[in-house]
Motif scaffolding. Structure first.
Motif, PDB file in Angstrom:
ATOM      1  N   ASP A   1     -64.008 -14.177 -32.381  1.00  0.00           N
ATOM      2  CA  ASP A   1     -63.519 -14.701 -31.109  1.00  0.00           C
ATOM      3  C   ASP A   1     -64.658 -15.008 -30.150  1.00  0.00           C
ATOM      4  O   ASP A   1     -64.432 -15.317 -28.978  1.00  0.00           O
ATOM      5  CB  ASP A   1     -62.545 -13.715 -30.458  1.00  0.00           C
TER       6      ASP A   1
ATOM      7  N   ARG B   1     -64.825  -7.603 -33.148  1.00  0.00           N
ATOM      8  CA  ARG B   1     -63.550  -6.899 -33.291  1.00  0.00           C
ATOM      9  C   ARG B   1     -62.444  -7.793 -33.845  1.00  0.00           C
ATOM     10  O   ARG B   1     -61.550  -7.315 -34.554  1.00  0.00           O
ATOM     11  CB  ARG B   1     -63.127  -6.314 -31.951  1.00  0.00           C
ATOM     12  N   THR B   2     -62.493  -9.088 -33.516  1.00  0.00           N
ATOM     13  CA  THR B   2     -61.476  -9.995 -34.033  1.00  0.00           C
ATOM     14  C   THR B   2     -61.655 -10.213 -35.525  1.00  0.00           C
ATOM     15  O   THR B   2     -60.673 -10.264 -36.276  1.00  0.00           O
ATOM     16  CB  THR B   2     -61.522 -11.340 -33.287  1.00  0.00           C
TER      17      THR B   2
ATOM     18  N   ASN C   1     -50.580  -7.764 -31.207  1.00  0.00           N
ATOM     19  CA  ASN C   1     -51.861  -8.331 -30.776  1.00  0.00           C
ATOM     20  C   ASN C   1     -51.660  -9.563 -29.891  1.00  0.00           C
ATOM     21  O   ASN C   1     -52.489 -10.470 -29.872  1.00  0.00           O
ATOM     22  CB  ASN C   1     -52.698  -8.711 -32.002  1.00  0.00           C
TER      23      ASN C   1
ATOM     24  N   SER D   1     -51.962 -10.102 -26.818  1.00  0.00           N
ATOM     25  CA  SER D   1     -52.911 -10.349 -25.728  1.00  0.00           C
ATOM     26  C   SER D   1     -54.311 -10.654 -26.226  1.00  0.00           C
ATOM     27  O   SER D   1     -55.236 -10.802 -25.423  1.00  0.00           O
ATOM     28  CB  SER D   1     -52.945  -9.139 -24.784  1.00  0.00           C
ATOM     29  N   SER D   2     -54.486 -10.741 -27.545  1.00  0.00           N
ATOM     30  CA  SER D   2     -55.822 -10.989 -28.094  1.00  0.00           C
ATOM     31  C   SER D   2     -55.864 -12.266 -28.930  1.00  0.00           C
ATOM     32  O   SER D   2     -54.835 -12.775 -29.374  1.00  0.00           O
ATOM     33  CB  SER D   2     -56.273  -9.796 -28.947  1.00  0.00           C
ATOM     34  N   TYR D   3     -57.066 -12.735 -29.137  1.00  0.00           N
ATOM     35  CA  TYR D   3     -57.300 -13.981 -29.861  1.00  0.00           C
ATOM     36  C   TYR D   3     -56.707 -13.940 -31.265  1.00  0.00           C
ATOM     37  O   TYR D   3     -56.135 -14.917 -31.740  1.00  0.00           O
ATOM     38  CB  TYR D   3     -58.808 -14.228 -29.931  1.00  0.00           C
TER      39      TYR D   3
ATOM     40  N   GLN E   1     -54.109 -16.547 -24.130  1.00  0.00           N
ATOM     41  CA  GLN E   1     -54.033 -16.842 -25.556  1.00  0.00           C
ATOM     42  C   GLN E   1     -53.148 -18.053 -25.843  1.00  0.00           C
ATOM     43  O   GLN E   1     -53.363 -18.766 -26.811  1.00  0.00           O
ATOM     44  CB  GLN E   1     -53.549 -15.611 -26.322  1.00  0.00           C
TER      45      GLN E   1
END
Length: 370
Positions: free
Chosen positions: A92, A117-118, A177, A179-181, A210
């Motif tokens: 990301d 992390r992604t 997930n 709220s994340s890429y 996102q």
């Protein structure tokens, strides 16, 4: 001395700045490579290239930009496995991704991922997904031990098992997930498997950031395209380039029945339908009926080459604006729309039946053979 210290500090800052604009993949591979020491990489917004492992170690440096998704595989994979299976990393942002493969004979995917992390989250997702698909494969082998992969009953069972096992897995992951890429990326990747209702529900679970991200925005465009292309709606005007470098607008074709055919140079079923489409065009084409071919090809030269091979007699344009997504919500080709003289959508059909049994062709017979 002060000048030397300043120079060293500036050099360090510039080095760090450069690193921040790249994705660096540092890999360690253990096991006997049998002399096959290259690591190949390619992907979305990634120029195809390779590096050579030295004592099992390799480093790949890729310029970072939003939407970069590198795939990599080893020369060992390509020599000893079918495929070869490409190993996908989904970062990301810029930074370092670490990959450790304990046994080269098990393939690159067997490695552990750390760092971004992604990339770590996607590898975990794919590990679970692969396990589910292995379970599905084993179940199919048990139920259809003598049938081939093209067996109709086996295919139906495969689709059903995917719905029962894979779709809930994807849904739970996106919700967890949102709220994340990585949530937006997985939703984008699997959107064609979801019903429109489920896709819309999951899309609106994504955070605003996102929804507007590189993987999230096309999902929103797709949903908007589906709404715009509902039966009875008037097609939103668009203008796209022709092979000759001119352009054709949709509005210039209003006043007659129009078959909009979405296709591509790499689509076998599209090309298989062309001989029959030529016969239909010869029969109905004229003042009251026209066909507009819209290619979704990304590479213009491939489009032009296939047009030269096919010699299609109706107008052709290249979808440089992704109208197929934003205006029609098309998820695959061939897909055809029949539009009335008033510009309103009458019918949608996946493909154009090469045997003349399609619903759109039946409608054309009804319109022009009374």
């Amino acid at each position: 001395m002060k000048k030397l210290i300043v120079a060293i500090v500036l050099t360090g800052l510039l080095t760090n700045l450069a690193a921040q604009t790249k994705i660096v993949i540092k890999g360690i591979v253990k096991g006997d490579t049998k002399g096959y020491n290259k690591i190949y990489y390619f992907g979305d917004n990634v120029k195809e290239d390779s590096v050579v492992m030295k004592d099992g170690a390799f480093t790949i440096s890729i310029p970072w930009e939003p939407g970069v998704v590198p795939f990599l595989y080893s020369e060992y994979d390509s020599r000893t496995m079918q495929g070869p299976p490409a190993f996908q990393l989904v970062p990301d942002g810029s930074g370092v991704i670490y990959l450790k493969v304990a046994d080269i004979t098990k393939g690159m995917f067997s490695g552990t991922v750390s760092g971004n992390r992604t990339a770590v989250a996607f590898h975990k997702f794919e590990t679970g997904n692969r396990k589910l698909n292995e379970e599905i494969k084993a179940a199919l082998e048990k139920r259809f031990p003598q049938s081939g992969k093209n067996d109709t009953n086996r295919i139906k069972a495969l689709v059903q098992l995917k719905r029962e096992k894979v779709l809930p897995y994807v849904t739970r992951f996106v919700e967890a997930n949102a709220s994340s890429y990585i949530g937006a990326y997985v939703l984008s990747r699997y959107q064609n498997m979801l019903t429109t209702a489920d896709l819309e529900r999951l899309y609106y679970k994504l955070s605003p950031a996102q929804q507007a991200s590189v993987p999230g925005k096309p999902v929103g465009d797709h949903l908007n395209g589906l709404k715009l292309a509902a039966i009875g709606n008037e097609v939103i005007d668009f203008t796209l380039p022709t092979p000759e470098g001119d352009s054709i607008s949709f509005s210039s074709l209003k006043g007659k029945y129009l078959l909009i055919d979405f296709w591509s140079s790499w689509c076998g079923p599209c090309k298989a339908s062309f001989p029959h489409m030529k016969a239909v065009y010869k029969k109905y084409g004229g003042e009251k009926f026209e066909i507009l071919g819209i290619s979704i090809d990304e590479v213009r030269s491939a489009w032009l080459k296939e047009l030269n091979n096919q010699q299609l007699p109706w107008p052709q344009v290249l979808d440089t604006k992704k109208v197929y997504i934003s205006g029609f919500g098309v998820t695959g080709v061939p897909t055809a729309f029949l539009v009335g003289p008033d510009g309103k959508i009458l019918m949608k059909e996946i493909g154009f039946d090469k045997n003349g049994n399609g619903q759109i062709e039946k409608k054309l017979k009804e319109l022009f053979e009374q």
